[in-house]
Design a protein around this motif. Structure first.
Motif, mmCIF file in Angstrom:
data_model
loop_
_atom_site.group_PDB
_atom_site.id
_atom_site.type_symbol
_atom_site.label_atom_id
_atom_site.label_comp_id
_atom_site.label_asym_id
_atom_site.label_seq_id
_atom_site.Cartn_x
_atom_site.Cartn_y
_atom_site.Cartn_z
ATOM 1 N N MET A 75 11.483 -10.581 5.131
ATOM 2 C CA MET A 75 11.100 -9.429 4.315
ATOM 3 C C MET A 75 12.324 -8.782 3.680
ATOM 4 N N VAL A 76 13.432 -8.722 4.427
ATOM 5 C CA VAL A 76 14.669 -8.166 3.864
ATOM 6 C C VAL A 76 15.155 -9.036 2.705
ATOM 7 N N ALA A 77 15.098 -10.362 2.886
ATOM 8 C CA ALA A 77 15.522 -11.280 1.821
ATOM 9 C C ALA A 77 14.665 -11.091 0.576
ATOM 10 N N PHE A 78 13.367 -10.925 0.781
ATOM 11 C CA PHE A 78 12.480 -10.700 -0.365
ATOM 12 C C PHE A 78 12.778 -9.361 -1.026
ATOM 13 N N LEU A 79 12.977 -8.324 -0.225
ATOM 14 C CA LEU A 79 13.264 -6.997 -0.786
ATOM 15 C C LEU A 79 14.542 -7.010 -1.621
ATOM 16 N N GLN A 80 15.479 -7.845 -1.243
ATOM 17 C CA GLN A 80 16.725 -7.931 -1.999
ATOM 18 C C GLN A 80 16.480 -8.493 -3.398
ATOM 19 N N GLN A 81 15.430 -9.322 -3.537
ATOM 20 C CA GLN A 81 15.094 -9.915 -4.833
ATOM 21 C C GLN A 81 14.077 -9.081 -5.620
ATOM 22 N N LEU A 82 13.342 -8.229 -4.917
ATOM 23 C CA LEU A 82 12.178 -7.570 -5.511
ATOM 24 C C LEU A 82 12.464 -6.748 -6.769
ATOM 25 N N PRO A 83 13.503 -5.922 -6.825
ATOM 26 C CA PRO A 83 13.698 -5.105 -8.035
ATOM 27 C C PRO A 83 13.878 -5.913 -9.314
ATOM 28 N N ALA A 84 14.266 -7.182 -9.193
ATOM 29 C CA ALA A 84 14.487 -8.014 -10.384
ATOM 30 C C ALA A 84 13.218 -8.734 -10.831
ATOM 31 N N LEU A 85 12.116 -8.590 -10.102
ATOM 32 C CA LEU A 85 10.886 -9.317 -10.415
ATOM 33 C C LEU A 85 9.951 -8.467 -11.264
ATOM 34 N N ASN A 86 9.264 -9.133 -12.201
ATOM 35 C CA ASN A 86 8.164 -8.461 -12.890
ATOM 36 C C ASN A 86 6.860 -8.810 -12.178
ATOM 37 N N ALA A 87 5.748 -8.284 -12.659
ATOM 38 C CA ALA A 87 4.468 -8.476 -11.968
ATOM 39 C C ALA A 87 4.084 -9.950 -11.892
ATOM 40 N N GLU A 88 4.312 -10.695 -12.968
ATOM 41 C CA GLU A 88 3.949 -12.115 -12.981
ATOM 42 C C GLU A 88 4.790 -12.900 -11.986
ATOM 43 N N GLN A 89 6.079 -12.633 -11.953
ATOM 44 C CA GLN A 89 6.960 -13.326 -11.011
ATOM 45 C C GLN A 89 6.621 -12.958 -9.565
ATOM 46 N N PHE A 90 6.301 -11.697 -9.358
ATOM 47 C CA PHE A 90 5.915 -11.254 -8.012
ATOM 48 C C PHE A 90 4.668 -12.001 -7.539
ATOM 49 N N ASN A 91 3.651 -12.060 -8.380
ATOM 50 C CA ASN A 91 2.404 -12.729 -8.004
ATOM 51 C C ASN A 91 2.615 -14.225 -7.767
ATOM 52 N N LYS A 118 11.478 -0.900 -6.824
ATOM 53 C CA LYS A 118 12.608 -0.459 -7.642
ATOM 54 C C LYS A 118 13.882 -0.313 -6.809
ATOM 55 N N LEU A 119 13.712 0.061 -5.532
ATOM 56 C CA LEU A 119 14.877 0.346 -4.685
ATOM 57 C C LEU A 119 15.395 -0.892 -3.964
ATOM 58 N N GLY A 120 14.504 -1.785 -3.554
ATOM 59 C CA GLY A 120 14.910 -2.954 -2.780
ATOM 60 C C GLY A 120 15.491 -2.546 -1.436
ATOM 61 N N GLY A 155 0.813 -1.214 0.000
ATOM 62 C CA GLY A 155 0.000 0.000 0.000
ATOM 63 C C GLY A 155 0.843 1.258 0.000
ATOM 64 N N CYS A 156 2.014 1.188 0.635
ATOM 65 C CA CYS A 156 2.919 2.343 0.686
ATOM 66 C C CYS A 156 4.105 2.185 -0.262
ATOM 67 N N HIS A 157 4.702 0.979 -0.264
ATOM 68 C CA HIS A 157 5.974 0.790 -0.967
ATOM 69 C C HIS A 157 5.816 0.122 -2.326
ATOM 70 N N LEU A 158 4.574 -0.177 -2.714
ATOM 71 C CA LEU A 158 4.226 -0.609 -4.069
ATOM 72 C C LEU A 158 4.807 -1.977 -4.427
ATOM 73 N N ALA A 159 4.562 -2.383 -5.659
ATOM 74 C CA ALA A 159 4.977 -3.691 -6.164
ATOM 75 C C ALA A 159 5.100 -3.602 -7.673
ATOM 76 N N PRO A 160 5.737 -4.577 -8.313
ATOM 77 C CA PRO A 160 5.829 -4.548 -9.779
ATOM 78 C C PRO A 160 4.440 -4.462 -10.413
ATOM 79 N N GLY A 161 4.263 -3.518 -11.307
ATOM 80 C CA GLY A 161 2.977 -3.318 -11.955
ATOM 81 C C GLY A 161 2.031 -2.418 -11.188
ATOM 82 N N LEU A 162 2.408 -1.997 -9.990
ATOM 83 C CA LEU A 162 1.570 -1.104 -9.184
ATOM 84 C C LEU A 162 2.265 0.249 -9.106
#
Length: 271
Positions: free
Chosen positions: A146-162, A108-110, A83-90
Protein backbone atom coordinates in the motif's frame (compact mmCIF):
# COMPACT_ATOMS: atom_id res chain seq x y z
CA UNK A 1 10.61 29.84 49.99
CA UNK A 2 8.01 27.97 52.01
CA UNK A 3 5.44 30.58 51.08
CA UNK A 4 6.23 30.10 47.38
CA UNK A 5 5.85 26.33 47.67
CA UNK A 6 2.52 26.73 49.43
CA UNK A 7 1.33 29.10 46.72
CA UNK A 8 2.36 26.74 43.93
CA UNK A 9 0.76 23.80 45.70
CA UNK A 10 -2.48 25.69 46.20
CA UNK A 11 -2.48 26.79 42.56
CA UNK A 12 -1.92 23.20 41.46
CA UNK A 13 -4.81 21.97 43.59
CA UNK A 14 -7.12 24.66 42.21
CA UNK A 15 -6.08 23.85 38.63
CA UNK A 16 -6.73 20.15 39.22
CA UNK A 17 -10.17 20.89 40.67
CA UNK A 18 -11.05 23.16 37.75
CA UNK A 19 -9.82 20.58 35.24
CA UNK A 20 -11.81 17.83 36.91
CA UNK A 21 -14.90 20.05 36.84
CA UNK A 22 -14.45 20.78 33.14
CA UNK A 23 -14.29 17.06 32.39
CA UNK A 24 -17.05 15.97 34.77
CA UNK A 25 -19.59 18.61 33.74
CA UNK A 26 -19.04 17.97 30.01
CA UNK A 27 -17.79 21.44 29.18
CA UNK A 28 -15.78 20.09 26.24
CA UNK A 29 -17.91 19.29 23.20
CA UNK A 30 -16.63 16.05 21.66
CA UNK A 31 -18.99 16.24 18.66
CA UNK A 32 -17.21 15.78 15.34
CA UNK A 33 -19.18 18.69 13.89
CA UNK A 34 -17.67 21.12 16.41
CA UNK A 35 -14.01 21.70 15.42
CA UNK A 36 -11.23 22.26 17.92
CA UNK A 37 -10.00 25.75 18.55
CA UNK A 38 -6.86 26.68 16.62
CA UNK A 39 -4.75 26.34 19.75
CA UNK A 40 -6.07 22.88 20.63
CA UNK A 41 -5.86 21.68 17.02
CA UNK A 42 -2.26 22.88 16.73
CA UNK A 43 -1.33 21.19 20.00
CA UNK A 44 -2.92 17.87 19.00
CA UNK A 45 -1.43 17.96 15.49
CA UNK A 46 2.05 18.61 16.87
CA UNK A 47 1.69 15.80 19.40
CA UNK A 48 0.53 13.43 16.61
CA UNK A 49 3.32 14.35 14.21
CA UNK A 50 6.04 14.05 16.85
CA UNK A 51 4.69 10.71 18.06
CA UNK A 52 4.75 9.28 14.53
CA UNK A 53 8.19 10.71 13.77
CA UNK A 54 9.75 9.23 16.90
CA UNK A 55 8.21 5.77 16.37
CA UNK A 56 8.90 5.51 12.63
CA UNK A 57 12.45 6.85 12.46
CA UNK A 58 14.11 3.42 12.68
CA UNK A 59 11.86 1.68 10.13
CA UNK A 60 13.80 0.30 7.16
CA UNK A 61 12.07 1.11 3.87
CA UNK A 62 12.26 -1.64 1.21
CA UNK A 63 12.34 -1.15 -2.56
CA UNK A 64 8.98 0.42 -3.36
CA UNK A 65 9.37 0.38 -7.15
CA UNK A 66 8.50 -3.31 -7.53
CA UNK A 67 5.50 -3.53 -9.87
CA UNK A 68 4.01 -6.55 -8.09
CA UNK A 69 4.10 -4.70 -4.80
CA UNK A 70 2.48 -1.62 -6.35
CA UNK A 71 -0.32 -3.65 -7.97
CA UNK A 72 -1.07 -5.50 -4.74
CA UNK A 73 -1.26 -2.17 -2.94
CA UNK A 74 -3.63 -0.80 -5.59
CA UNK A 75 -6.14 -3.59 -5.02
CA UNK A 76 -6.08 -3.18 -1.26
CA UNK A 77 -6.25 0.62 -1.41
CA UNK A 78 -9.24 0.49 -3.72
CA UNK A 79 -11.06 -1.92 -1.39
CA UNK A 80 -10.10 -0.46 1.97
CA UNK A 81 -9.14 3.21 1.67
CA UNK A 82 -10.88 5.25 -1.02
CA UNK A 83 -13.98 5.84 1.11
CA UNK A 84 -11.90 8.12 3.34
CA UNK A 85 -8.74 8.96 1.39
CA UNK A 86 -10.32 9.19 -2.08
CA UNK A 87 -8.89 8.41 -5.52
CA UNK A 88 -8.26 10.20 -8.82
CA UNK A 89 -11.61 11.46 -10.10
CA UNK A 90 -13.29 10.98 -6.71
CA UNK A 91 -13.74 14.40 -5.13
CA UNK A 92 -15.35 13.32 -1.87
CA UNK A 93 -17.63 10.83 -0.15
CA UNK A 94 -20.16 11.00 2.66
CA UNK A 95 -17.57 9.41 4.91
CA UNK A 96 -14.65 11.65 3.98
CA UNK A 97 -16.82 14.75 4.30
CA UNK A 98 -18.17 13.76 7.72
CA UNK A 99 -15.04 12.69 9.59
CA UNK A 100 -13.17 15.03 11.92
CA UNK A 101 -10.32 15.55 11.72
CA UNK A 102 -10.80 15.24 7.97
CA UNK A 103 -8.76 12.38 6.46
CA UNK A 104 -6.06 13.56 4.05
CA UNK A 105 -6.69 13.19 0.33
CA UNK A 106 -3.98 10.66 -0.45
CA UNK A 107 -4.70 10.80 -4.17
CA UNK A 108 -2.94 14.17 -4.02
CA UNK A 109 -0.70 13.76 -0.96
CA UNK A 110 0.63 10.22 -1.41
CA UNK A 111 3.16 9.34 1.29
CA UNK A 112 4.09 13.02 1.71
CA UNK A 113 7.77 12.21 1.24
CA UNK A 114 7.94 9.89 4.25
CA UNK A 115 7.19 6.24 3.41
CA UNK A 116 8.34 5.04 6.84
CA UNK A 117 5.78 7.27 8.54
CA UNK A 118 3.09 6.12 6.09
CA UNK A 119 3.90 2.49 6.94
CA UNK A 120 3.68 3.18 10.68
CA UNK A 121 0.33 4.98 10.32
CA UNK A 122 -1.21 2.22 8.20
CA UNK A 123 0.01 -0.47 10.56
CA UNK A 124 -0.80 1.15 13.91
CA UNK A 125 -3.56 3.64 13.10
CA UNK A 126 -4.15 6.91 14.96
CA UNK A 127 -6.33 7.23 18.03
CA UNK A 128 -9.55 9.25 17.90
CA UNK A 129 -9.28 9.97 14.17
CA UNK A 130 -11.07 7.02 12.56
CA UNK A 131 -7.78 5.67 11.16
CA UNK A 132 -7.73 1.89 11.82
CA UNK A 133 -4.69 -0.15 12.81
CA UNK A 134 -4.56 -2.32 9.68
CA UNK A 135 -1.62 -4.22 11.12
CA UNK A 136 -4.11 -6.28 13.10
CA UNK A 137 -5.23 -7.98 9.90
CA UNK A 138 -2.44 -7.28 7.38
CA UNK A 139 1.10 -8.60 7.37
CA UNK A 140 3.93 -6.13 6.76
CA UNK A 141 4.51 -7.02 3.06
CA UNK A 142 0.92 -6.05 2.22
CA UNK A 143 1.25 -2.80 4.14
CA UNK A 144 4.42 -2.00 2.20
CA UNK A 145 2.45 -2.72 -0.96
CA UNK A 146 0.00 0.00 0.00
CA UNK A 147 2.89 2.37 0.74
CA UNK A 148 4.43 1.57 -2.66
CA UNK A 149 1.12 2.29 -4.35
CA UNK A 150 0.62 5.52 -2.40
CA UNK A 151 4.02 6.69 -3.58
CA UNK A 152 2.77 6.37 -7.18
CA UNK A 153 -0.80 7.54 -6.61
CA UNK A 154 -0.48 11.35 -7.00
CA UNK A 155 0.90 10.86 -10.53
CA UNK A 156 -2.07 8.73 -11.68
CA UNK A 157 -5.21 9.93 -13.41
CA UNK A 158 -8.56 8.16 -13.05
CA UNK A 159 -8.01 5.91 -16.07
CA UNK A 160 -4.55 4.84 -14.93
CA UNK A 161 -5.82 4.25 -11.41
CA UNK A 162 -8.65 2.01 -12.63
CA UNK A 163 -6.31 0.07 -14.93
CA UNK A 164 -3.86 -0.55 -12.09
CA UNK A 165 -6.65 -1.74 -9.80
CA UNK A 166 -7.99 -4.03 -12.53
CA UNK A 167 -4.54 -5.60 -12.94
CA UNK A 168 -4.26 -6.28 -9.20
CA UNK A 169 -5.49 -9.29 -7.28
CA UNK A 170 -8.23 -7.23 -5.66
CA UNK A 171 -8.65 -7.15 -1.92
CA UNK A 172 -5.94 -9.36 -0.45
CA UNK A 173 -4.14 -9.23 2.87
CA UNK A 174 -1.96 -11.64 4.78
CA UNK A 175 -3.53 -11.59 8.20
CA UNK A 176 -0.22 -12.88 9.51
CA UNK A 177 0.47 -15.09 6.49
CA UNK A 178 3.79 -14.71 4.67
CA UNK A 179 2.49 -15.38 1.16
CA UNK A 180 -0.07 -13.36 -0.79
CA UNK A 181 -3.24 -15.15 -1.87
CA UNK A 182 -6.52 -14.28 -3.52
CA UNK A 183 -9.27 -14.12 -0.92
CA UNK A 184 -11.92 -13.68 -3.59
CA UNK A 185 -11.09 -17.03 -5.17
CA UNK A 186 -11.03 -18.60 -1.75
CA UNK A 187 -14.45 -17.15 -1.00
CA UNK A 188 -15.80 -18.53 -4.28
CA UNK A 189 -14.49 -21.97 -3.36
CA UNK A 190 -16.10 -21.72 0.06
CA UNK A 191 -19.39 -20.70 -1.54
CA UNK A 192 -19.19 -23.70 -3.90
CA UNK A 193 -18.46 -26.05 -1.02
CA UNK A 194 -21.32 -24.59 0.97
CA UNK A 195 -23.67 -24.98 -2.00
CA UNK A 196 -22.59 -28.60 -2.46
CA UNK A 197 -23.14 -29.28 1.22
CA UNK A 198 -26.57 -27.66 1.00
CA UNK A 199 -27.50 -29.75 -2.06
CA UNK A 200 -26.33 -32.93 -0.34
CA UNK A 201 -28.31 -32.01 2.75
CA UNK A 202 -31.39 -31.30 0.66
CA UNK A 203 -31.08 -34.65 -1.13
CA UNK A 204 -30.77 -36.41 2.21
CA UNK A 205 -33.89 -34.65 3.49
CA UNK A 206 -35.80 -35.69 0.35
CA UNK A 207 -34.67 -39.29 0.81
CA UNK A 208 -35.77 -39.22 4.44
CA UNK A 209 -39.12 -37.77 3.42
CA UNK A 210 -39.61 -40.52 0.82
CA UNK A 211 -38.76 -43.20 3.39
CA UNK A 212 -41.13 -41.62 5.87
CA UNK A 213 -43.99 -41.50 3.37
CA UNK A 214 -43.23 -45.05 2.28
CA UNK A 215 -43.43 -46.27 5.87
CA UNK A 216 -46.69 -44.40 6.42
CA UNK A 217 -48.21 -45.83 3.23
CA UNK A 218 -47.09 -49.33 4.19
CA UNK A 219 -48.59 -48.94 7.66
CA UNK A 220 -51.85 -47.66 6.21
CA UNK A 221 -52.02 -50.61 3.80
CA UNK A 222 -51.40 -53.05 6.65
CA UNK A 223 -54.16 -51.49 8.75
CA UNK A 224 -56.57 -51.60 5.82
CA UNK A 225 -55.86 -55.29 5.27
CA UNK A 226 -56.24 -56.18 8.94
CA UNK A 227 -59.45 -54.22 9.60
CA UNK A 228 -62.73 -56.04 8.81
CA UNK A 229 -65.05 -54.57 6.25
CA UNK A 230 -68.43 -53.16 7.15
CA UNK A 231 -70.17 -56.29 5.83
CA UNK A 232 -67.89 -58.55 7.84
CA UNK A 233 -68.39 -56.66 11.13
CA UNK A 234 -70.61 -58.57 13.62
CA UNK A 235 -73.87 -56.94 14.55
CA UNK A 236 -73.91 -55.19 17.87
CA UNK A 237 -76.44 -57.18 20.01
CA UNK A 238 -76.89 -58.01 23.65
CA UNK A 239 -76.71 -61.71 24.52
CA UNK A 240 -79.99 -63.34 25.36
CA UNK A 241 -80.95 -63.04 28.98
CA UNK A 242 -78.82 -59.99 29.50
CA UNK A 243 -81.83 -57.88 30.41
CA UNK A 244 -82.98 -60.51 32.88
CA UNK A 245 -79.53 -60.68 34.37
CA UNK A 246 -79.51 -56.93 34.84
CA UNK A 247 -82.92 -57.05 36.50
CA UNK A 248 -81.84 -59.89 38.75
CA UNK A 249 -78.72 -58.05 39.80
CA UNK A 250 -80.62 -54.88 40.60
CA UNK A 251 -80.48 -53.71 44.22
CA UNK A 252 -83.54 -54.84 46.22
CA UNK A 253 -85.91 -52.15 47.44
CA UNK A 254 -84.55 -50.33 50.44
CA UNK A 255 -86.15 -51.15 53.82
CA UNK A 256 -87.28 -48.15 55.85
CA UNK A 257 -86.93 -47.55 59.59
CA UNK A 258 -88.70 -44.92 61.68
CA UNK A 259 -87.46 -43.61 65.05
CA UNK A 260 -88.08 -40.54 67.19
CA UNK A 261 -85.46 -37.75 67.56
CA UNK A 262 -84.83 -35.61 70.61
CA UNK A 263 -87.14 -32.94 69.27
CA UNK A 264 -90.05 -35.37 69.55
CA UNK A 265 -90.50 -35.74 65.83
CA UNK A 266 -90.26 -39.04 64.02
CA UNK A 267 -87.84 -39.44 61.15
CA UNK A 268 -87.70 -42.19 58.59
CA UNK A 269 -84.34 -43.55 57.31
CA UNK A 270 -83.36 -46.31 54.92
CA UNK A 271 -81.66 -49.27 56.56
Amino acid sequence: MKRTLKTLTAAGVVAAIVGAGVVYFGVINVGADDPHSELVYSLLSTARDRSIAVRSRDIKVPDLTDGTLVRAGAGNYNSMCIGCHLAPGLAGTELSNSLYPAPPNLSKLGVDGNPAAAFWIIKHGIKSTGMPAWGKSMADPYIWGMVAFLQQLPALNAEQFNALVASSGGHQHGGGESKMHDHEGQHDAQKGAAAGHHDAGAAEEVAKADDHHGEKNSAHAHEAAAAPTQDESPEHAHPQGAEASLDASATPAAQLKTHPHADGKEHTHAK
